[in-house]
Design a protein around this motif. Structure first.
Motif, PDB file in Angstrom:
ATOM      1  N   ARG A  78      13.577  30.666   3.854  1.00  0.00           N
ATOM      2  CA  ARG A  78      14.374  31.818   4.288  1.00  0.00           C
ATOM      3  C   ARG A  78      13.595  32.762   5.199  1.00  0.00           C
ATOM      4  NH1 ARG A  78      16.579  34.395  -1.144  1.00  0.00           N
ATOM      5  NH2 ARG A  78      18.065  35.391   0.290  1.00  0.00           N
ATOM      6  N   VAL A  79      12.270  32.678   5.156  1.00  0.00           N
ATOM      7  CA  VAL A  79      11.407  33.558   5.953  1.00  0.00           C
ATOM      8  C   VAL A  79      10.416  32.682   6.710  1.00  0.00           C
ATOM      9  CG1 VAL A  79       9.765  35.462   5.904  1.00  0.00           C
ATOM     10  CG2 VAL A  79      11.640  35.398   4.249  1.00  0.00           C
ATOM     11  N   GLN A  80      10.449  32.740   8.026  1.00  0.00           N
ATOM     12  CA  GLN A  80       9.619  31.864   8.848  1.00  0.00           C
ATOM     13  C   GLN A  80       8.677  32.672   9.740  1.00  0.00           C
ATOM     14  OE1 GLN A  80       9.552  28.119   9.547  1.00  0.00           O
ATOM     15  NE2 GLN A  80       9.965  28.455   7.368  1.00  0.00           N
ATOM     16  N   LEU A  81       7.545  32.042  10.078  1.00  0.00           N
ATOM     17  CA  LEU A  81       6.500  32.673  10.868  1.00  0.00           C
ATOM     18  C   LEU A  81       6.477  32.091  12.279  1.00  0.00           C
ATOM     19  CD1 LEU A  81       3.846  34.407  11.055  1.00  0.00           C
ATOM     20  CD2 LEU A  81       2.634  32.379  10.200  1.00  0.00           C
ATOM     21  N   VAL A  82       6.347  32.972  13.266  1.00  0.00           N
ATOM     22  CA  VAL A  82       6.110  32.568  14.665  1.00  0.00           C
ATOM     23  C   VAL A  82       4.775  33.178  15.075  1.00  0.00           C
ATOM     24  CG1 VAL A  82       6.887  32.751  17.054  1.00  0.00           C
ATOM     25  CG2 VAL A  82       8.557  32.391  15.231  1.00  0.00           C
ATOM     26  N   ALA A 101      10.958  18.938  13.500  1.00  0.00           N
ATOM     27  CA  ALA A 101      11.495  18.303  12.290  1.00  0.00           C
ATOM     28  C   ALA A 101      10.602  18.477  11.077  1.00  0.00           C
ATOM     29  CB  ALA A 101      11.710  16.810  12.547  1.00  0.00           C
ATOM     30  N   GLU A 102       9.356  18.937  11.276  1.00  0.00           N
ATOM     31  CA  GLU A 102       8.405  19.014  10.160  1.00  0.00           C
ATOM     32  C   GLU A 102       8.933  19.854   8.999  1.00  0.00           C
ATOM     33  OE1 GLU A 102       3.672  19.999   9.392  1.00  0.00           O
ATOM     34  OE2 GLU A 102       4.651  20.720  11.216  1.00  0.00           O
ATOM     35  N   GLY A 103       9.502  21.017   9.321  1.00  0.00           N
ATOM     36  CA  GLY A 103      10.032  21.879   8.263  1.00  0.00           C
ATOM     37  C   GLY A 103      11.165  21.220   7.493  1.00  0.00           C
ATOM     38  N   GLY A 152      11.085  25.432  15.796  1.00  0.00           N
ATOM     39  CA  GLY A 152      10.592  24.984  14.498  1.00  0.00           C
ATOM     40  C   GLY A 152      10.867  25.990  13.395  1.00  0.00           C
ATOM     41  N   ALA A 153      10.865  27.286  13.749  1.00  0.00           N
ATOM     42  CA  ALA A 153      11.222  28.307  12.766  1.00  0.00           C
ATOM     43  C   ALA A 153      12.722  28.353  12.535  1.00  0.00           C
ATOM     44  CB  ALA A 153      10.721  29.678  13.249  1.00  0.00           C
ATOM     45  N   LEU A 154      13.501  28.129  13.593  1.00  0.00           N
ATOM     46  CA  LEU A 154      14.960  28.242  13.491  1.00  0.00           C
ATOM     47  C   LEU A 154      15.608  27.070  12.770  1.00  0.00           C
ATOM     48  CD1 LEU A 154      15.971  29.454  17.066  1.00  0.00           C
ATOM     49  CD2 LEU A 154      15.914  30.810  14.969  1.00  0.00           C
ATOM     50  N   VAL A 155      14.939  25.920  12.753  1.00  0.00           N
ATOM     51  CA  VAL A 155      15.593  24.705  12.264  1.00  0.00           C
ATOM     52  C   VAL A 155      15.991  24.822  10.793  1.00  0.00           C
ATOM     53  CG1 VAL A 155      13.513  23.440  11.538  1.00  0.00           C
ATOM     54  CG2 VAL A 155      15.481  22.179  12.482  1.00  0.00           C
ATOM     55  N   LEU A 156      15.308  25.664  10.032  1.00  0.00           N
ATOM     56  CA  LEU A 156      15.639  25.863   8.614  1.00  0.00           C
ATOM     57  C   LEU A 156      16.664  26.975   8.408  1.00  0.00           C
ATOM     58  CD1 LEU A 156      12.039  25.485   7.174  1.00  0.00           C
ATOM     59  CD2 LEU A 156      13.949  23.919   6.822  1.00  0.00           C
ATOM     60  N   PRO A 158      16.508  30.382   8.900  1.00  0.00           N
ATOM     61  CA  PRO A 158      15.981  31.477   8.078  1.00  0.00           C
ATOM     62  C   PRO A 158      16.773  32.763   8.266  1.00  0.00           C
ATOM     63  CG  PRO A 158      14.665  31.249  10.044  1.00  0.00           C
ATOM     64  CD  PRO A 158      15.669  30.122  10.067  1.00  0.00           C
ATOM     65  N   GLU A 159      16.551  33.696   7.363  1.00  0.00           N
ATOM     66  CA  GLU A 159      17.170  35.018   7.463  1.00  0.00           C
ATOM     67  C   GLU A 159      16.237  36.029   8.124  1.00  0.00           C
ATOM     68  OE1 GLU A 159      18.757  35.978   3.457  1.00  0.00           O
ATOM     69  OE2 GLU A 159      18.542  33.822   3.137  1.00  0.00           O
ATOM     70  N   LEU A 160      14.929  35.765   8.045  1.00  0.00           N
ATOM     71  CA  LEU A 160      13.925  36.686   8.591  1.00  0.00           C
ATOM     72  C   LEU A 160      12.862  35.885   9.320  1.00  0.00           C
ATOM     73  CD1 LEU A 160      12.455  39.511   8.746  1.00  0.00           C
ATOM     74  CD2 LEU A 160      11.401  38.916   6.555  1.00  0.00           C
ATOM     75  N   ILE A 161      12.485  36.375  10.499  1.00  0.00           N
ATOM     76  CA  ILE A 161      11.351  35.809  11.238  1.00  0.00           C
ATOM     77  C   ILE A 161      10.260  36.870  11.309  1.00  0.00           C
ATOM     78  CG2 ILE A 161      10.557  35.184  13.551  1.00  0.00           C
ATOM     79  CD1 ILE A 161      13.027  33.569  13.947  1.00  0.00           C
ATOM     80  N   VAL A 162       9.037  36.472  10.993  1.00  0.00           N
ATOM     81  CA  VAL A 162       7.864  37.327  11.181  1.00  0.00           C
ATOM     82  C   VAL A 162       7.126  36.781  12.400  1.00  0.00           C
ATOM     83  CG1 VAL A 162       5.707  38.177  10.195  1.00  0.00           C
ATOM     84  CG2 VAL A 162       7.711  37.861   8.730  1.00  0.00           C
ATOM     85  N   ALA A 163       7.121  37.547  13.476  1.00  0.00           N
ATOM     86  CA  ALA A 163       6.543  37.105  14.747  1.00  0.00           C
ATOM     87  C   ALA A 163       5.270  37.902  15.011  1.00  0.00           C
ATOM     88  CB  ALA A 163       7.541  37.295  15.886  1.00  0.00           C
ATOM     89  N   ASP A 164       4.121  37.224  14.956  1.00  0.00           N
ATOM     90  CA  ASP A 164       2.827  37.878  15.144  1.00  0.00           C
ATOM     91  C   ASP A 164       2.401  37.739  16.599  1.00  0.00           C
ATOM     92  OD1 ASP A 164       0.375  39.048  14.881  1.00  0.00           O
ATOM     93  OD2 ASP A 164      -0.408  37.663  13.377  1.00  0.00           O
ATOM     94  N   GLU A 165       2.503  38.829  17.356  1.00  0.00           N
ATOM     95  CA  GLU A 165       2.181  38.849  18.787  1.00  0.00           C
ATOM     96  C   GLU A 165       2.863  37.671  19.502  1.00  0.00           C
ATOM     97  OE1 GLU A 165       0.703  41.228  20.228  1.00  0.00           O
ATOM     98  OE2 GLU A 165      -0.778  42.159  18.919  1.00  0.00           O
ATOM     99  N   PRO A 166       4.191  37.581  19.465  1.00  0.00           N
ATOM    100  CA  PRO A 166       4.871  36.367  19.924  1.00  0.00           C
ATOM    101  C   PRO A 166       4.772  36.086  21.409  1.00  0.00           C
ATOM    102  CG  PRO A 166       6.473  38.093  19.487  1.00  0.00           C
ATOM    103  CD  PRO A 166       5.145  38.605  18.997  1.00  0.00           C
ATOM    104  N   VAL A 167       4.413  37.069  22.222  1.00  0.00           N
ATOM    105  CA  VAL A 167       4.338  36.830  23.673  1.00  0.00           C
ATOM    106  C   VAL A 167       2.987  37.206  24.260  1.00  0.00           C
ATOM    107  CG1 VAL A 167       6.831  37.083  24.003  1.00  0.00           C
ATOM    108  CG2 VAL A 167       5.369  39.099  24.204  1.00  0.00           C
ATOM    109  N   ALA A 168       1.997  37.496  23.415  1.00  0.00           N
ATOM    110  CA  ALA A 168       0.720  37.998  23.920  1.00  0.00           C
ATOM    111  C   ALA A 168       0.000  36.995  24.808  1.00  0.00           C
ATOM    112  CB  ALA A 168      -0.179  38.393  22.751  1.00  0.00           C
TER     113      ALA A 168
END
Length: 316
Positions: A78-82, A101-103, A152-156, A158-168
């Motif tokens: 439900r909570v995925q990391l980018v 497909a890994e998730g 890869g995060a969206l395939v499951l 999720p309800e929440l994405i935690v994106a750590d510096e997603p465009v840095a």
């Protein structure tokens, strides 16, 4: 929530997260902003269950996060990391298809795997998705690799994405595309997101609400437009002053952030504070409080709040 790490060779523990209360509502994008080393990545990792809190707790949907392998597996669906670096996030030996497909395979997905992968790639802006199935990360541009990570995060779903510096790590021309993608996904899927960044310009473009973090605590929070157009905390003002469109001269902070194992008394920013150094805090009658009186924690709600003796004195 508090997260401490043991000190080396008998030193005091490092208080990486030193009392944080933060809410993220359904469909809301919250930007967590601060310098490197302020604790924002540790906080994000705690929200994902990767770093258990020393004190306090993480709740999701009103229920406390459990740390058994079964509870964490269900939670991470439900909570995925980018992550920041798409090159480091992707196995160079895996095709795009296998990466996305890994998730599904980890969580024992029972539906049509190929359809789910294709839909996730399409949502992430890689169309037609079948054209990317057999490609490897080195055959993609940086922006395309980041879109694969997002897929890869969206395939499951999720309800929440935690994106750590997603465009840095991306070129300026690609950054806008990825930010627009995150906003579109929020609109289409109702996703919530915590975006961890040092870039207030990014927060302005994507977030509903911003939380400014310094030395393990949130020092200012509120709706992004209010905080970034009328910042109250001297630290927020300093961060904003270096943006190209900011009026006036940049505020140059002296020194480095203090060691999290030796947090100063009073306001934790006072040793670098331009308001205290200029005498403004003295004229407002709060200089002694700045140096010696700790400030209460900000609550996790959405209203504008600031942890600063001077800002509170001027406001009242």
């Amino acid at each position: 929530m508090h997260v401490t790490f043991p000190g080396r060779h008998g030193a005091d523990p490092a208080r990486a997260v030193d009392g944080v209360d933060l809410d993220i509502r359904p469909g809301e994008i919250v930007a967590l902003v601060g310098e490197s080393g302020c604790g924002k990545t540790t906080l994000a990792r705690s929200l994902l269950g990767l770093v258990p809190p020393t004190a306090g707790r993480v709740t999701f949907g009103g229920k406390p996060l459990g740390y058994s392998s079964r509870a964490l597996k269900a939670y991470r669906k439900r909570v995925q990391l980018v992550l920041q670096d798409p090159s480091g996030s992707l196995n160079p030996r895996h095709t795009v298809y296998d990466a996305v497909a890994e998730g599904l395979r980890i969580h024992g997905y029972g539906g049509d795997e190929q359809e789910a992968v294709a839909q996730a790639l399409s949502r992430a802006g890689l169309r037609p998705p079948e054209r990317f199935f057999l490609r490897y990360p080195h055959e993609l541009s940086g922006g395309q690799r980041q879109r694969v990570v997002i897929a890869g995060a969206l395939v499951l779903e999720p309800e929440l994405i935690v994106a750590d510096e997603p465009v840095a790590s991306l070129d300026a021309s690609v950054r806008g595309e990825i930010l627009a993608l995150l906003l579109r996904l929020r609109a289409e899927l109702g996703l919530s997101a915590l975006v961890v960044t040092h870039d207030l310009g990014l927060a302005w473009n994507i977030a509903d609400r911003v939380a400014v973090m310094y030395l393990g605590r949130i020092v200012e929070t509120g709706e992004v437009e209010r905080v970034l157009t009328a910042p109250q905390h001297p630290y927020t003002r300093a961060l904003l002053s270096v943006l190209p469109e900011a009026p006036g001269d940049p505020v140059v902070l002296t020194g480095e952030p203090p060691d999290p194992s030796r947090i100063p008394s009073g306001c934790r920013f006072h040793a670098r504070c331009q308001i205290l150094a200029s005498g403004e805090a003295e004229r407002a009658g709060v200089a002694d409080a700045c140096r010696g009186e700790d400030l209460p924690l900000l609550d996790g709600g959405g209203r504008a709040q600031v942890a600063c003796h001077w800002a509170r004195a001027v406001r009242t």
